[in-house]
Design an enzyme around this catalytic site. Structure first.
Site, PDB file in Angstrom:
ATOM      1  N   ASP A 141       0.850  -1.192   0.000  1.00  0.00           N
ATOM      2  CA  ASP A 141       0.000   0.000   0.000  1.00  0.00           C
ATOM      3  C   ASP A 141       0.885   1.240   0.000  1.00  0.00           C
ATOM      4  O   ASP A 141       1.631   1.492   0.950  1.00  0.00           O
ATOM      5  CB  ASP A 141      -0.912  -0.013   1.227  1.00  0.00           C
ATOM      6  CG  ASP A 141      -2.065   0.977   1.100  1.00  0.00           C
ATOM      7  OD1 ASP A 141      -2.366   1.396  -0.028  1.00  0.00           O
ATOM      8  OD2 ASP A 141      -2.666   1.324   2.130  1.00  0.00           O
ATOM      9  N   HIS A 148      -4.086  14.127   0.424  1.00  0.00           N
ATOM     10  CA  HIS A 148      -4.500  13.397   1.633  1.00  0.00           C
ATOM     11  C   HIS A 148      -3.384  13.391   2.668  1.00  0.00           C
ATOM     12  O   HIS A 148      -3.633  13.622   3.863  1.00  0.00           O
ATOM     13  CB  HIS A 148      -4.881  11.965   1.280  1.00  0.00           C
ATOM     14  CG  HIS A 148      -4.967  11.065   2.475  1.00  0.00           C
ATOM     15  ND1 HIS A 148      -5.990  11.146   3.396  1.00  0.00           N
ATOM     16  CD2 HIS A 148      -4.133  10.092   2.930  1.00  0.00           C
ATOM     17  CE1 HIS A 148      -5.800  10.264   4.359  1.00  0.00           C
ATOM     18  NE2 HIS A 148      -4.672   9.604   4.104  1.00  0.00           N
ATOM     19  N   GLU A 217     -10.891   4.418   2.753  1.00  0.00           N
ATOM     20  CA  GLU A 217      -9.824   5.081   2.015  1.00  0.00           C
ATOM     21  C   GLU A 217     -10.043   4.823   0.537  1.00  0.00           C
ATOM     22  O   GLU A 217     -10.064   3.665   0.092  1.00  0.00           O
ATOM     23  CB  GLU A 217      -8.437   4.593   2.461  1.00  0.00           C
ATOM     24  CG  GLU A 217      -8.059   5.124   3.828  1.00  0.00           C
ATOM     25  CD  GLU A 217      -6.622   4.862   4.220  1.00  0.00           C
ATOM     26  OE1 GLU A 217      -6.158   5.478   5.203  1.00  0.00           O
ATOM     27  OE2 GLU A 217      -5.955   4.043   3.537  1.00  0.00           O
ATOM     28  N   GLU A 219      -8.970   4.553  -3.034  1.00  0.00           N
ATOM     29  CA  GLU A 219      -7.715   4.294  -3.719  1.00  0.00           C
ATOM     30  C   GLU A 219      -7.953   3.604  -5.062  1.00  0.00           C
ATOM     31  O   GLU A 219      -9.040   3.111  -5.338  1.00  0.00           O
ATOM     32  CB  GLU A 219      -6.794   3.395  -2.870  1.00  0.00           C
ATOM     33  CG  GLU A 219      -6.507   3.923  -1.470  1.00  0.00           C
ATOM     34  CD  GLU A 219      -5.420   3.129  -0.762  1.00  0.00           C
ATOM     35  OE1 GLU A 219      -4.535   2.563  -1.460  1.00  0.00           O
ATOM     36  OE2 GLU A 219      -5.442   3.083   0.479  1.00  0.00           O
ATOM     37  N   ASP A 251      -9.635   0.777   1.134  1.00  0.00           N
ATOM     38  CA  ASP A 251      -8.760   0.224   2.163  1.00  0.00           C
ATOM     39  C   ASP A 251      -9.300   0.643   3.528  1.00  0.00           C
ATOM     40  O   ASP A 251      -8.857   1.620   4.126  1.00  0.00           O
ATOM     41  CB  ASP A 251      -7.326   0.723   1.952  1.00  0.00           C
ATOM     42  CG  ASP A 251      -6.312  -0.123   2.683  1.00  0.00           C
ATOM     43  OD1 ASP A 251      -6.604  -1.302   2.918  1.00  0.00           O
ATOM     44  OD2 ASP A 251      -5.228   0.381   2.995  1.00  0.00           O
ATOM     45  N   ARG A 255      -9.224   4.042  12.565  1.00  0.00           N
ATOM     46  CA  ARG A 255      -8.331   5.155  12.922  1.00  0.00           C
ATOM     47  C   ARG A 255      -7.902   5.116  14.391  1.00  0.00           C
ATOM     48  O   ARG A 255      -6.770   5.486  14.714  1.00  0.00           O
ATOM     49  CB  ARG A 255      -9.024   6.495  12.630  1.00  0.00           C
ATOM     50  CG  ARG A 255      -9.442   6.704  11.183  1.00  0.00           C
ATOM     51  CD  ARG A 255      -8.254   6.784  10.262  1.00  0.00           C
ATOM     52  NE  ARG A 255      -8.689   7.043   8.877  1.00  0.00           N
ATOM     53  CZ  ARG A 255      -7.891   6.967   7.826  1.00  0.00           C
ATOM     54  NH1 ARG A 255      -6.618   6.662   7.982  1.00  0.00           N
ATOM     55  NH2 ARG A 255      -8.347   7.188   6.613  1.00  0.00           N
ATOM     56  N   GLN A 258      -5.351   2.435  14.825  1.00  0.00           N
ATOM     57  CA  GLN A 258      -4.121   2.884  14.163  1.00  0.00           C
ATOM     58  C   GLN A 258      -3.354   3.899  15.017  1.00  0.00           C
ATOM     59  O   GLN A 258      -2.121   3.852  15.105  1.00  0.00           O
ATOM     60  CB  GLN A 258      -4.458   3.486  12.801  1.00  0.00           C
ATOM     61  CG  GLN A 258      -3.248   3.942  11.998  1.00  0.00           C
ATOM     62  CD  GLN A 258      -3.632   4.419  10.598  1.00  0.00           C
ATOM     63  OE1 GLN A 258      -4.756   4.207  10.151  1.00  0.00           O
ATOM     64  NE2 GLN A 258      -2.717   5.057   9.912  1.00  0.00           N
ATOM     65  N   LYS A 271      -5.397  -1.946   9.682  1.00  0.00           N
ATOM     66  CA  LYS A 271      -5.578  -2.070   8.236  1.00  0.00           C
ATOM     67  C   LYS A 271      -5.720  -3.504   7.757  1.00  0.00           C
ATOM     68  O   LYS A 271      -6.038  -3.723   6.591  1.00  0.00           O
ATOM     69  CB  LYS A 271      -4.368  -1.447   7.516  1.00  0.00           C
ATOM     70  CG  LYS A 271      -4.243   0.056   7.669  1.00  0.00           C
ATOM     71  CD  LYS A 271      -5.390   0.770   6.970  1.00  0.00           C
ATOM     72  CE  LYS A 271      -5.065   2.222   6.713  1.00  0.00           C
ATOM     73  NZ  LYS A 271      -4.210   2.430   5.564  1.00  0.00           N
ATOM     74  N   THR A 275      -9.810  -5.272   2.919  1.00  0.00           N
ATOM     75  CA  THR A 275      -9.624  -4.336   1.812  1.00  0.00           C
ATOM     76  C   THR A 275     -10.540  -4.791   0.696  1.00  0.00           C
ATOM     77  O   THR A 275     -10.472  -5.956   0.281  1.00  0.00           O
ATOM     78  CB  THR A 275      -8.167  -4.329   1.316  1.00  0.00           C
ATOM     79  OG1 THR A 275      -7.301  -3.936   2.371  1.00  0.00           O
ATOM     80  CG2 THR A 275      -7.995  -3.382   0.142  1.00  0.00           C
ATOM     81  N   GLU A 382     -10.727  13.086   6.780  1.00  0.00           N
ATOM     82  CA  GLU A 382     -10.602  14.436   6.218  1.00  0.00           C
ATOM     83  C   GLU A 382     -11.946  15.151   6.218  1.00  0.00           C
ATOM     84  O   GLU A 382     -12.026  16.329   6.587  1.00  0.00           O
ATOM     85  CB  GLU A 382     -10.055  14.367   4.797  1.00  0.00           C
ATOM     86  CG  GLU A 382      -8.605  13.954   4.687  1.00  0.00           C
ATOM     87  CD  GLU A 382      -8.170  13.895   3.243  1.00  0.00           C
ATOM     88  OE1 GLU A 382      -7.967  14.961   2.623  1.00  0.00           O
ATOM     89  OE2 GLU A 382      -8.035  12.769   2.718  1.00  0.00           O
TER      90      GLU A 382
END
Length: 436
Positions: A141, A148, A217, A219, A251, A255, A258, A271, A275, A382
């Site tokens: 990844d 971002h 996420e 991607e 993904d 948070r 993490q 993570k 996915t 975000e």
């Protein structure tokens, strides 16, 4: 076969279809409509899948002599064997299938005028089950979305320290978990782990809890189709030959898990739980017309990362929708995949510069893709300014992060001709409650 001058087909393809004749994406399907229940390769075209196992077994490729010794690739349960044939083979097979479906086809006997084969091989998409398109040996990844990276870094550390000093010098990445990559539509279980309930406590004291800050996420995912020998880097100028194609990627990220775990070695349990990818691989050839310039960088890169072209990233339109259970859908994000600072060839070159050997089926994530304005962000972190600002949804609900029952749908397409879109279909996942 040569490239088509027109993308009209004798098969009815709805205007606005992601799977126009300009596309021809590959995937793995099963269907109750066929005699075989084994997973097998297919392409998507309009509202149909063309079962390539059935097509090949009934002389569908009889006018493409080069593929005759390799027809077994179309009876495999993954696309790895087809991918391993290389970019030239992908080009020839794609162009051949485009010619088969072209409105002025010179190959009418192959399918258009072959009612038996049409009945055997053309299956409505609504009657197929999609599977992971390739066996994925390794998943890396990347962190190429500079907008971002800066926004998330600003929330966490302030604008002065938002980007690490190495960010503009190398394509940052970490090795992620391949076994938990799932195909679109697979339910996503909310993960549990260690989180910090009281961030003011000194020293911090973790508790075990379901994640309360579950995020997405946005991607792109990229599949590798050529191996390199251990010890031999792939030069950036030839890295294109290693790129099979692309899919949409979500993904999922916890948070709060993490935040507690990522120092000193980066994300782990935050993570590795899931996915999601879209099921149809859009080949590199199909995306070739949509190259554009990447975001401008303010310093040169080292020679091994210097490309010979300025237009080196794809301009794919991306959209994220959030649908709470039994509620209206809200479009959260509209942005473009060009919002990255590193190209896929640069990722390949950097990944292998140490001599790391990539394998067919290896998978790259681009990193979260965001714009710079409201409505263009690629994650809820975000959108909600780190969980401090509520996101207003259609129908009156609010979110900072995902609730159980929420469904996230990512769509993506390239081009503006509604009859020649190169699209990815959908990348969908619904959040299920954590295990008690």
């Amino acid at each position: 076969m040569s490239a088509l001058k027109s993308f009209e087909s004798w098969l009815e393809i709805p205007t606005g279809s992601h799977f126009s004749l300009a596309n021809i994406p590959f995937g793995i399907i099963t269907s109750s409509e066929t005699s075989s229940r084994s997973p097998r390769p297919a392409i998507a075209i309009g509202d149909y899948a063309l079962d390539l196992a059935a097509f090949a077994s009934q002389q569908g490729f009889s006018s493409l002599p080069f593929i005759e010794p390799h027809l077994s690739v179309f009876s495999q349960p993954t696309l790895n064997a087809f991918a391993a044939l290389g970019r030239r083979a992908h080009t020839q097979v794609r162009q051949y299938l485009q010619s088969v479906f072209a409105i002025n086809t010179s190959l009418a006997h192959v399918l258009r005028d072959n009612a038996k084969l049409r009945q055997q091989a053309l299956i409505p998409l609504e009657k197929v089950q999609n599977h992971l398109p390739l066996h994925i040996g390794g998943y890396t990844d990347f962190f190429a979305g500079i907008n971002h990276a800066f926004a998330a870094g600003t929330i966490n550390r302030g604008p002065e320290n938002a980007l690490n000093p190495n960010y503009r010098h190398l394509p940052a990445a970490y090795h992620s978990r391949a076994s938990s990559i799932v195909v679109s539509g697979t339910p996503i279980r909310r993960p549990s782990g260690q989180i910090i309930a009281d961030p003011t406590a000194k020293p911090p004291q973790p508790i075990f809890s379901p994640s309360k800050r579950l995020d997405i996420e946005l991607e792109l995912g990229i599949f590798i189709c050529r191996e390199n020998t251990l010890g031999d880097p792939v030069p950036v100028g030839s890295a294109d030959e290693a790129i099979f194609g692309a899919v949409l990627l979500n993904d999922w990220s916890a948070r709060d898990i993490q935040l507690w775990e990522y120092v000193p070695l980066g994300p782990f349990n935050a993570k590795n739980f899931a996915t999601t990818i879209s099921p149809w691989v859009v080949l590199s050839d199909a995306l070739e017309p949509f190259f554009t310039e990447s975001l401008e960088r303010d310093r040169p890169v080292l020679p091994y990362l210097v490309e010979g072209r300025s237009k080196n990233v794809w301009d794919i339109q991306l959209q994220v929708d959030l649908t709470p259970q039994n509620a209206k859908t809200t479009t959260l994000t509209r942005t473009s995949s060009k919002n990255i600072i590193w190209s896929v060839p640069q990722m390949v070159a950097h990944h292998t510069i140490t001599g790391c050997n990539l394998q067919v089926g290896d998978f790259f994530g681009s990193g979260t893709i965001s714009g710079t304005e409201e409505g263009t962000y690629g994650c809820l972190f975000e959108h909600s300014k780190g969980g401090k600002v509520a996101i207003k949804l259609e129908g009156g609900q609010e979110r900072t992060f995902l609730d159980d029952g929420d469904t996230v749908t990512i769509t993506g397409w390239a081009g503006d001709n509604p009859d020649a879109l190169v699209g990815f279909g959908k990348c969908i996942g619904q959040i299920q409650a954590s295990i008690k």
